[in-house]
Design an enzyme around this catalytic site. Structure first.
Site, PDB file in Angstrom:
ATOM      1  N   MET A   1       0.849  -1.195   0.000  1.00 45.04           N
ATOM      2  CA  MET A   1       0.000   0.000   0.000  1.00 45.04           C
ATOM      3  C   MET A   1       0.882   1.240   0.000  1.00 45.04           C
ATOM      4  O   MET A   1       1.940   1.254   0.585  1.00 45.04           O
ATOM      5  CB  MET A   1      -0.886  -0.010   1.246  1.00 45.04           C
ATOM      6  CG  MET A   1      -1.981   0.992   1.196  1.00 45.04           C
ATOM      7  SD  MET A   1      -3.387   0.581   2.231  1.00 45.04           S
ATOM      8  CE  MET A   1      -2.691   0.702   3.864  1.00 45.04           C
ATOM      9  N   CYS A   2       0.438   2.270  -0.692  1.00 44.58           N
ATOM     10  CA  CYS A   2       1.076   3.571  -0.668  1.00 44.58           C
ATOM     11  C   CYS A   2      -0.013   4.615  -0.782  1.00 44.58           C
ATOM     12  O   CYS A   2      -1.158   4.287  -1.079  1.00 44.58           O
ATOM     13  CB  CYS A   2       2.035   3.745  -1.854  1.00 44.58           C
ATOM     14  SG  CYS A   2       3.484   2.683  -1.812  1.00 44.58           S
ATOM     15  N   GLY A   3       0.334   5.855  -0.553  1.00 46.04           N
ATOM     16  CA  GLY A   3      -0.618   6.938  -0.721  1.00 46.04           C
ATOM     17  C   GLY A   3      -0.114   7.938  -1.741  1.00 46.04           C
ATOM     18  O   GLY A   3       1.091   8.184  -1.840  1.00 46.04           O
ATOM     19  N   ARG A  32      -1.243   5.325   4.958  1.00 46.42           N
ATOM     20  CA  ARG A  32      -1.113   4.419   3.806  1.00 46.42           C
ATOM     21  C   ARG A  32       0.354   4.153   3.470  1.00 46.42           C
ATOM     22  O   ARG A  32       0.658   3.193   2.750  1.00 46.42           O
ATOM     23  CB  ARG A  32      -1.791   5.013   2.558  1.00 46.42           C
ATOM     24  CG  ARG A  32      -3.300   5.058   2.590  1.00 46.42           C
ATOM     25  CD  ARG A  32      -3.840   5.518   1.247  1.00 46.42           C
ATOM     26  NE  ARG A  32      -3.536   4.569   0.200  1.00 46.42           N
ATOM     27  CZ  ARG A  32      -4.339   3.571  -0.171  1.00 46.42           C
ATOM     28  NH1 ARG A  32      -5.509   3.418   0.395  1.00 46.42           N
ATOM     29  NH2 ARG A  32      -3.981   2.749  -1.131  1.00 46.42           N
ATOM     30  N   ASN A 176       1.458   3.805  -6.801  1.00 48.81           N
ATOM     31  CA  ASN A 176       0.872   2.932  -5.777  1.00 48.81           C
ATOM     32  C   ASN A 176       0.620   1.602  -6.463  1.00 48.81           C
ATOM     33  O   ASN A 176      -0.159   1.532  -7.402  1.00 48.81           O
ATOM     34  CB  ASN A 176      -0.438   3.562  -5.270  1.00 48.81           C
ATOM     35  CG  ASN A 176      -1.209   2.642  -4.323  1.00 48.81           C
ATOM     36  OD1 ASN A 176      -2.401   2.820  -4.146  1.00 48.81           O
ATOM     37  ND2 ASN A 176      -0.555   1.662  -3.722  1.00 48.81           N
TER      38      ASN A 176
END
Lengths: 301, 233
Positions: A1-3, A32, A176
């Site tokens: 997960m990334c933001g 995130r 992402n």
């Protein structure tokens, strides 16, 4: 997960506060991606005939004045350094390719985070909330900016492995997701002469766009061919000198939300990051369709 | 208690946490306010998850992931858009979204009704097990994937791989279908299904004519439908 967070100003007055607003968006996306954070700001374009570099040194007390002086001696008067934490922005009186090459040749201890006319990239491992304050991002005015908070899956957590990745002059990419075919593609791109600095999958996506555009593709065409050539999951946001682009892979596991008001255009992984913007409650909000390229750009005069 | 039930309990999520709100909503199953108005949801996650009482909820604004997941009995109206996993595993009650819903709306839902006035994104009704879903706009790809029971009504268009590996869910689409998924076929819209569809449209307060829809369901040709393979499980 990334933001991911992206913000594009539609008014001169909003530009003055863009750094503060992007900072708020990034903080919303901190959970995130709590291990690293990064931003690309497009601001204060360097005058014609000169170019702007963002340089990174892991050494805390690095002598940036020395570098600015040497650049000045090599190419004529330079501006800066404007130092923000471990990074410094220097304007050199030559084109961005020459300036970047000079740094690589003369100061291999430094890393060129970005090069171009308007782009400034700042990124660092560590908590995104602290990153925002350490780098003084809130005070920055800009026409547009992208931000990223990272939760690493494909490669280690270092400042170099953080996003955004520069994809060429005034271009950058945040991602992402995860790519499966990045090892093979990295080798192919290196054979094409594209510089790739880490083993990170997202940097390969950035390098792929650089290569496609070097071969004559427009940004839209490069992104459309990425749908065929990149195997994996992605929501990409790509910053350009004039605006930004968004693309989700056709499977669309990775989220994205877009929004537009009279003052701004925004994209983010989640609406939470948009809710902090002024006028968000009355703004149009929608989810970008999978496999579709979306581009916002300043009207070219 | 009677007085408390008539008033509308106001909760401002810019002042109170989702955890506090949800605890109060859970406690309401044992008495307390039955009618709630939630303001400033601001895309927060899991608002109203796990309600187990016939409460009335109005939410003013856009909600984030897993809003009113596992809902039992409550009637919920969201005046905005919903993030990923709206009404995930809904058991009963009604959830209405005035705007759009992101992917996996009503995923694995076992009962109740979910109404989306705008569009629903990918994977709407994935693995649904008895919930009824009415979408006034379009649904994205892989909607009704492995859908087992209940009905999915799409008044607009459906994306790729509609009803892939479907079991016994009834799918109704008024617009175009980009592509049917594996083992999903068009079926006759008979008397029983016309009545079911008409009832669902009325329940969802959608002005549409059942005769304009096409029905899709399982061809029952996949490996798991073949009795000779029963020993494999």
């Amino acid at each position: 997960m990334c933001g991911i967070a992206g913000l594009f100003s539609k008014s001169a007055s909003f530009e003055q506060r863009l750094g503060d607003h992007l900072s708020e968006m990034l903080i919303q996306m901190a959970d995130r991606g709590p291990d690293s954070a990064g931003v690309a700001f497009y601001r204060n374009p360097a005058p014609t005939g000169s170019s702007k570099l963002t340089l990174f040194s892991p050494e805390p007390q690095y002598d940036w004045d020395l570098i600015a002086g040497e650049l000045s001696a090599a190419f004529g008067g330079s501006n800066g350094p404007e130092v923000r934490a471990s990074h410094a922005v220097i304007v050199a009186q030559t084109d961005a390719d020459d300036a970047g090459r000079w740094v690589l040749d003369n100061h291999p201890e430094l890393r060129v985070m970005s090069a171009g006319q308007a782009i400034e990239i700042y990124k660092e491992k560590g908590d995104p909330r602290e990153f925002v304050e350490r780098f003084g991002l809130r005070e920055l005015s800009a026409t547009h900016a992208l931000g990223h908070t990272r939760m690493a899956t494909e490669s280690i957590v270092t400042t170099e492995h953080s996003h955004p990745f520069s994809t060429g002059l005034d271009l950058c990419l945040v991602h992402n997701g995860s790519l499966c075919n990045h090892n093979r593609l990295r080798e192919e791109l290196r054979r094409e002469g594209i510089t790739i600095q880490t083993d990170n999958d997202s940097e390969v996506a950035a390098a792929y766009l650089t290569w496609k555009m070097r071969e004559g593709s427009s940004l839209t065409e490069a992104l459309e061919s990425a749908l065929d050539d990149l195997d994996g999951f992605f929501t990409f946001a790509v910053g350009t000198a004039d605006g930004f682009a968004v693309l989700r892979d056709p499977i669309a596991c990775k989220p994205a939300v877009m929004s537009e008001s009279d003052e701004w255009v925004a994209m983010a992984s989640e609406y939470r990051a948009i809710a902090v913007l002024p006028g968000a409650e009355d703004a149009r909000v929608w989810e970008p369709d999978p496999g579709q390229v979306y581009i916002w750009e300043k009207e070219k005069v | 208690m009677a007085a408390a039930e008539q008033t509308v309990e106001q909760v401002d999520l810019s002042r109170s946490t989702v955890r506090e709100l949800n605890q109060r909503l859970h406690d309401a199953a044992d008495g307390g306010p039955q009618s709630w108005r939630i303001t400033h949801p601001n895309g927060l996650h899991a608002i109203g998850a796990g309600i187990n009482a016939p409460l009335e909820l109005e939410i003013d604004g856009h909600v984030g992931y897993y809003c009113v997941g596992m809902n039992k009995e409550a009637t919920v109206r969201i005046h905005g858009n919903a993030g990923v996993g709206l009404a995930e595993n809904i058991m009963s009650g009604t959830v209405t979204v005035d705007g759009d819903a992101s992917q996996s709306a009503a995923a694995t839902g076992r009962g109740g009704l979910v109404v989306v006035r705008g569009n629903a994104a990918a994977r709407c009704g994935i693995s649904m097990k008895g919930v009824n879903i009415v979408v006034e706009g379009n649904v994205g790809h892989l909607s009704g994937f492995m859908a087992q029971k209940g009905a999915l009504v799409v008044c607009g268009d459906a994306g790729e791989a509609l009803g892939d590996s479907i079991y016994e869910t009834h799918i109704y689409v008024r617009g175009s279908v980009a592509e049917l998924g594996a083992d999903c076929i068009e079926k006759e819209l008979g008397e029983f299904h016309t009545a079911e569809l008409t009832g669902l449209l009325a329940e969802a307060d959608v002005d549409a004519n059942a005769a304009d829809f096409r029905r899709y369901g399982s061809a029952r040709k996949l490996y798991n439908f073949n009795i000779d393979n029963a020993d494999a499980y």
